[in-house]
Enzyme design. Structure first.
Site: not given
Length: 150
Positions: A38, A43-45, A48
């Protein structure tokens, strides 16, 4: 789940700007596709941003990069603009590509079971053949994990 030796699945998805990206357009250069659960989550940030911070080294190694999640085009655009990513984020709200790659799986967090995207990175050669699957993605060193096989 897609595995080493498999062909890049055929797909068409919209990027953060609403432009259609076709898998057939991606042949001819090495390709990294990373799936993340998401946009704008911690964690995704980190993952990325780590990839973005190392974009010159990844491109020097010959890679083109794409991130894919089930977020809407609008949410991908917000995420993309907020952090200034130098690669496309694709929206797969219908889970078509997510399921073709086999990353929509049962997950378990704090004893709660649910379906979601399993953070996974796939590497492809110039002909669209999968050369590596990183299933144990470490968000803080995601780019380093990719470059290990460059």
């Amino acid at each position: 789940m897609l595995k080493i030796g498999d062909q890049l699945p055929d797909f068409e998805l919209q990027n953060q700007d609403g432009k259609t990206i076709k898998s057939s357009q991606l042949l001819g250069k090495k390709l990294v596709i990373f799936f993340y659960p998401k946009a704008n989550t911690p964690t995704c940030t980190v993952e990325a941003c780590n990839i973005n911070d190392h974009i010159s080294g990844l491109r020097k190694a010959g890679f083109q990069l794409l991130g894919i999640s089930a977020d809407s085009v609008k949410r991908q655009k917000n995420f993309h603009e907020k952090f200034g990513f130098k690669y496309d984020l694709l929206s797969d709200e219908n889970h078509e590509v997510i399921e073709k790659f086999g990353v929509w799986q049962e997950k378990n967090t704090f004893g709660k079971t649910y379906m979601g995207i399993v953070r996974t990175t796939f590497l492809f050669d110039e002909k669209g053949i999968c050369t590596r699957v990183i299933s144990d993605v470490k968000s803080k060193i995601a780019a380093e994990q990719i470059l290990e096989s460059a």
